[in-house]
Write a protein that holds these residues in place. Structure first.
Motif, PDB file in Angstrom:
ATOM      1  N   LEU A   1     -16.864  55.040 -43.860  1.00  0.00           N
ATOM      2  CA  LEU A   1     -17.586  54.964 -42.620  1.00  0.00           C
ATOM      3  C   LEU A   1     -17.676  53.534 -42.219  1.00  0.00           C
ATOM      4  CD1 LEU A   1     -19.625  56.061 -40.657  1.00  0.00           C
ATOM      5  CD2 LEU A   1     -21.415  55.618 -42.568  1.00  0.00           C
ATOM      6  N   PHE A   2     -17.919  52.726 -43.013  1.00  0.00           N
ATOM      7  CA  PHE A   2     -17.945  51.243 -42.588  1.00  0.00           C
ATOM      8  C   PHE A   2     -16.597  50.816 -42.345  1.00  0.00           C
ATOM      9  CE2 PHE A   2     -21.349  51.793 -46.166  1.00  0.00           C
ATOM     10  CZ  PHE A   2     -22.293  52.215 -45.342  1.00  0.00           C
ATOM     11  N   ALA A   3     -15.533  51.266 -42.874  1.00  0.00           N
ATOM     12  CA  ALA A   3     -14.176  50.874 -42.301  1.00  0.00           C
ATOM     13  C   ALA A   3     -13.881  51.204 -41.003  1.00  0.00           C
ATOM     14  CB  ALA A   3     -12.998  51.296 -43.493  1.00  0.00           C
ATOM     15  N   ARG A   4     -14.773  52.199 -40.612  1.00  0.00           N
ATOM     16  CA  ARG A   4     -14.466  52.687 -39.240  1.00  0.00           C
ATOM     17  C   ARG A   4     -15.381  51.974 -38.433  1.00  0.00           C
ATOM     18  NH1 ARG A   4     -16.046  58.674 -38.434  1.00  0.00           N
ATOM     19  NH2 ARG A   4     -15.399  58.169 -36.249  1.00  0.00           N
ATOM     20  N   VAL A   5     -16.389  51.545 -38.844  1.00  0.00           N
ATOM     21  CA  VAL A   5     -17.497  50.887 -37.823  1.00  0.00           C
ATOM     22  C   VAL A   5     -16.559  49.440 -37.643  1.00  0.00           C
ATOM     23  CG1 VAL A   5     -19.342  49.648 -37.814  1.00  0.00           C
ATOM     24  CG2 VAL A   5     -19.299  51.993 -38.739  1.00  0.00           C
ATOM     25  N   ALA A   6     -16.227  48.943 -38.819  1.00  0.00           N
ATOM     26  CA  ALA A   6     -15.433  47.658 -38.789  1.00  0.00           C
ATOM     27  C   ALA A   6     -14.300  47.555 -37.852  1.00  0.00           C
ATOM     28  CB  ALA A   6     -14.995  47.087 -40.139  1.00  0.00           C
ATOM     29  N   ALA A   7     -13.525  48.653 -38.034  1.00  0.00           N
ATOM     30  CA  ALA A   7     -12.499  48.900 -37.013  1.00  0.00           C
ATOM     31  C   ALA A   7     -12.692  48.714 -35.398  1.00  0.00           C
ATOM     32  CB  ALA A   7     -11.505  49.907 -37.308  1.00  0.00           C
ATOM     33  N   GLU A   8     -13.598  49.318 -35.222  1.00  0.00           N
ATOM     34  CA  GLU A   8     -14.327  49.295 -34.044  1.00  0.00           C
ATOM     35  C   GLU A   8     -14.834  48.195 -33.369  1.00  0.00           C
ATOM     36  OE1 GLU A   8     -13.925  52.594 -32.331  1.00  0.00           O
ATOM     37  OE2 GLU A   8     -14.003  51.134 -30.730  1.00  0.00           O
ATOM     38  N   LEU A   9     -15.496  47.285 -34.290  1.00  0.00           N
ATOM     39  CA  LEU A   9     -15.825  45.994 -33.931  1.00  0.00           C
ATOM     40  C   LEU A   9     -14.651  44.862 -34.115  1.00  0.00           C
ATOM     41  CD1 LEU A   9     -19.283  46.205 -36.107  1.00  0.00           C
ATOM     42  CD2 LEU A   9     -19.042  46.462 -33.563  1.00  0.00           C
ATOM     43  N   GLU A  10     -13.774  45.296 -34.432  1.00  0.00           N
ATOM     44  CA  GLU A  10     -12.613  44.083 -34.707  1.00  0.00           C
ATOM     45  C   GLU A  10     -12.205  43.517 -33.488  1.00  0.00           C
ATOM     46  OE1 GLU A  10      -8.682  43.079 -37.226  1.00  0.00           O
ATOM     47  OE2 GLU A  10      -9.489  45.153 -37.314  1.00  0.00           O
ATOM     48  N   HIS A  11     -12.317  44.175 -32.366  1.00  0.00           N
ATOM     49  CA  HIS A  11     -11.810  43.854 -30.945  1.00  0.00           C
ATOM     50  C   HIS A  11     -12.838  44.040 -30.109  1.00  0.00           C
ATOM     51  CE1 HIS A  11      -7.742  43.499 -32.761  1.00  0.00           C
ATOM     52  NE2 HIS A  11      -7.846  44.807 -33.372  1.00  0.00           N
ATOM     53  N   PRO A  12     -13.500  43.085 -29.750  1.00  0.00           N
ATOM     54  CA  PRO A  12     -14.652  43.313 -28.812  1.00  0.00           C
ATOM     55  C   PRO A  12     -13.904  42.961 -27.379  1.00  0.00           C
ATOM     56  CG  PRO A  12     -14.770  41.072 -30.022  1.00  0.00           C
ATOM     57  CD  PRO A  12     -13.646  41.877 -30.640  1.00  0.00           C
ATOM     58  N   ALA A  13     -14.889  43.033 -26.488  1.00  0.00           N
ATOM     59  CA  ALA A  13     -14.540  42.673 -25.014  1.00  0.00           C
ATOM     60  C   ALA A  13     -14.213  41.292 -25.088  1.00  0.00           C
ATOM     61  CB  ALA A  13     -15.667  42.767 -24.115  1.00  0.00           C
ATOM     62  N   PRO A  14     -13.168  40.731 -24.235  1.00  0.00           N
ATOM     63  CA  PRO A  14     -12.644  39.611 -24.499  1.00  0.00           C
ATOM     64  C   PRO A  14     -13.692  38.395 -23.957  1.00  0.00           C
ATOM     65  CG  PRO A  14     -11.620  40.593 -22.892  1.00  0.00           C
ATOM     66  CD  PRO A  14     -12.383  41.777 -23.349  1.00  0.00           C
ATOM     67  N   MET A  15     -13.419  37.265 -24.806  1.00  0.00           N
ATOM     68  CA  MET A  15     -14.326  36.111 -24.043  1.00  0.00           C
ATOM     69  C   MET A  15     -13.510  35.357 -23.077  1.00  0.00           C
ATOM     70  SD  MET A  15     -15.345  32.431 -26.268  1.00  0.00           S
ATOM     71  CE  MET A  15     -13.749  31.658 -26.378  1.00  0.00           C
ATOM     72  N   ASP A  16     -14.662  35.052 -22.124  1.00  0.00           N
ATOM     73  CA  ASP A  16     -14.159  34.429 -20.804  1.00  0.00           C
ATOM     74  C   ASP A  16     -13.361  33.089 -21.027  1.00  0.00           C
ATOM     75  OD1 ASP A  16     -14.144  33.202 -18.137  1.00  0.00           O
ATOM     76  OD2 ASP A  16     -15.973  33.503 -17.780  1.00  0.00           O
ATOM     77  N   ARG A  17     -12.202  32.974 -20.458  1.00  0.00           N
ATOM     78  CA  ARG A  17     -11.370  31.674 -20.660  1.00  0.00           C
ATOM     79  C   ARG A  17     -12.108  30.447 -20.248  1.00  0.00           C
ATOM     80  NH1 ARG A  17      -7.264  32.024 -24.148  1.00  0.00           N
ATOM     81  NH2 ARG A  17      -6.510  34.096 -24.612  1.00  0.00           N
ATOM     82  N   ALA A  18     -13.049  30.641 -19.262  1.00  0.00           N
ATOM     83  CA  ALA A  18     -13.694  29.614 -18.869  1.00  0.00           C
ATOM     84  C   ALA A  18     -14.421  28.529 -20.036  1.00  0.00           C
ATOM     85  CB  ALA A  18     -14.708  29.781 -17.872  1.00  0.00           C
ATOM     86  N   VAL A  19     -14.672  29.342 -21.091  1.00  0.00           N
ATOM     87  CA  VAL A  19     -15.346  28.462 -22.268  1.00  0.00           C
ATOM     88  C   VAL A  19     -14.524  27.828 -22.952  1.00  0.00           C
ATOM     89  CG1 VAL A  19     -16.288  28.919 -24.628  1.00  0.00           C
ATOM     90  CG2 VAL A  19     -16.764  30.887 -22.976  1.00  0.00           C
ATOM     91  N   ASP A  20     -13.038  28.179 -22.977  1.00  0.00           N
ATOM     92  CA  ASP A  20     -12.176  27.086 -23.391  1.00  0.00           C
ATOM     93  C   ASP A  20     -12.226  25.874 -22.774  1.00  0.00           C
ATOM     94  OD1 ASP A  20     -11.529  29.854 -24.009  1.00  0.00           O
ATOM     95  OD2 ASP A  20      -9.608  29.275 -25.093  1.00  0.00           O
TER      96      ASP A  20
END
Lengths: 186, 176
Positions: free
Chosen positions: B8-27
Motif C-alpha cells: 500500500l505504501f509503495a503504491r502511495v509513494a509511486a503516485e507521489l513520485e511525479h508531482p505536477a511540474p514546478m514552474d520554470r520561472a522558479v529556476d
C-alpha cells in the motif's frame, strides 16, 4: 530512486568548486540537477504550489549564500536539509491555502480513458489522506517512503531522534492505512 | 487477499513520485537572486571581517560578563541569558547547560545547521557562548545540545507554531 546523500555526489562536488572559484553561472547546473527532487518534497509537504515554489527558491538561494560552509561532497544532502527546514518554517508560518493537485494532470490525460477515473480517484484519495496527517507525520512518511531515506539520514535532516522518527512513520502508516482502507477495497 | 501494508505504501509513494511540474520561472528567479548576491561583497567575508573587529571583541567580553551573571543566578536545570543586540548587530547567544558535551546554535540565519555555529564552553561551569553577526531582521533559532536535543532560549520569546512543532525562539535584531 536513491537517497539524497550520495546521488551524483562527485559531479556535484566539482560544480560546487567551480561556483566557489567564481563561476556563478555554474550554479544553474546545480539548480537543474536538484530542482525536481526539491520540488517533489516541497510540493507534497506544503500542499500548496506557491508555498512550495517559495521553499525551493529560498532553499537554493540560501544554499548559494552558505556555499563556502558546505561540504562539496555532500552538497545534495546538505541542500535537501536546508529545504526540509525551509518547509518547516514556511509550513508553520503560513496557513494552509487551497489544496493542490497531487499529480501531473497532463500525464493523467494521456492515460487510457477507462483507467482515468480509477487513477484519478486514487490520487484524490491520497491527497485527501495526506491532508489528514499531521505535518510531522506527513514529513516522516515522505522522507521514508518517497525520498527513501534511512532513519539515520532522516535524523540528520530533521534533528529528531531515530526512535521518535520510527514512531512518527509508524503512526503515519497506521493513519494512511486506515484512511485508504476503503479505497483499496473498492 | 488483502493488500500487504508495504505494498500500500509503495503504491502511495509511486503516485507521489511525479508531482505536477514546478514552474520554470522558479529556476530563473533563483539564478537572478544568485547573480545579485554575487555582485555584492561575499557574505562569508563580511562575516569574517566582522568577527575580528574591535566591536566583536568587545561583544565577546560582554558575553563573558553576561555568562558570569547568568551562571550565578541559575536556579533551573537549563536556562540562558537573552541575546543582546548592540548597534553593530553582533549578537551574543548564551546557554547555561550543565553537563552538556556540545551546544550549537541553529536558526534560519544559518539554514538550521546543527554544526555551523557551535557554542564554546566558558570559564563559568556549564555556560556556553557564541557571538554571531546578524543583519537587522527577525530570526528564529534554537540551541542543539549534544547534537540531538533541541532547546529553546528561555530568555527569548518562543516561536509558537513554527517548524511543525520543533521548539524554537524568536528574536528581532534592530536596525541601526
Amino acid at each position: 530512486m536513491t537517497g539524497p546523500t550520495d546521488r551524483s555526489a562527485p559531479d556535484d562536488a566539482a560544480i560546487v568548486r567551480r561556483v566557489l572559484d567564481g563561476d556563478v553561472e555554474a550554479y544553474a547546473d546545480l539548480v537543474a540537477r536538484h530542482r525536481d527532487r526539491l520540488w517533489r518534497y516541497a510540493f507534497h509537504i506544503l500542499r500548496d504550489r506557491e508555498d512550495a515554489e517559495d521553499a525551493v527558491q529560498e532553499a537554493l538561494v540560501r544554499a548559494y549564500r552558505a556555499l563556502p560552509r558546505s561540504e562539496p561532497d555532500r552538497f545534495g544532502s546538505w541542500l535537501f536539509q536546508i529545504l526540509v527546514n525551509r518547509c518547516r518554517t514556511i509550513g508553520g508560518r503560513r496557513g494552509r491555502r487551497e489544496r493542490v493537485q497531487v499529480a501531473d494532470e497532463g500525464a493523467l490525460e494521456r492515460a487510457a480513458v477507462e483507467d482515468l477515473s480509477e487513477r484519478h480517484a486514487w490520487r484524490e484519495a491520497i491527497a485527501w489522506a495526506l491532508d489528514r496527517l499531521s505535518a510531522e507525520q506527513r514529513e516522516a512518511f515522505l522522507l521514508k517512503y518517497v525520498e527513501e531515506l534511512s532513519y539515520e539520514e532522516m535524523a540528520e535532516m530533521t534533528g529528531d531522534g531515530v526512535s521518535a522518527l520510527k514512531m512518527r512513520v509508524k503512526r503515519a502508516c497506521d493513519a494512511l492505512r486506515a484512511l485508504l482502507e476503503g479505497v483499496t477495497r473498492a | 487477499m488483502p493488500e500487504r501494508p508495504d505494498e500500500l505504501f509503495a503504491r502511495v509513494a509511486a503516485e507521489l513520485e511525479h508531482p505536477a511540474p514546478m514552474d520554470r520561472a522558479v529556476d530563473a528567479r533563483v539564478m537572478a537572486a544568485v547573480r545579485a548576491e554575487a555582485t555584492r561583497r561575499p557574505w562569508f567575508l563580511r562575516r569574517r571581517t566582522f568577527a575580528w573587529s574591535p566591536a566583536g571583541l568587545l561583544m565577546r567580553a560582554a558575553a563573558v560578563a553576561a555568562i558570569a551573571v547568568g551562571a550565578t543566578i541559575a536556579a533551573l536545570h537549563l536556562r540562558s541569558v537573552p541575546p543582546t543586540s548592540p548597534p553593530d548587530h553582533t549578537v551574543a547567544f548564551v546557554l547555561y547547560a550543565p553537563g552538556a558535551r556540545s551546544v550549537s546554535l541553529a536558526g534560519d540565519f544559518n539554514d538550521w545547521s546543527k554544526s555551523a555555529t557551535p557554542l564554546h564552553p566558558t570559564a563559568s561551569a556549564g555556560a556556553w557562548v557564541v557571538t554571531v553577526p546578524l543583519a537587522p531582521g527577525r530570526y528564529h533559532y534554537a540551541f542543539v545540545v549534544d547534537g540531538k536535543r533541541w532547546v529553546t532560549d528561555p530568555g527569548a520569546a518562543p516561536a509558537p507554531g513554527d517548524d511543525f512543532g520543533k521548539p524554537s525562539s524568536v528574536m528581532t535584531v534592530g536596525r541601526s
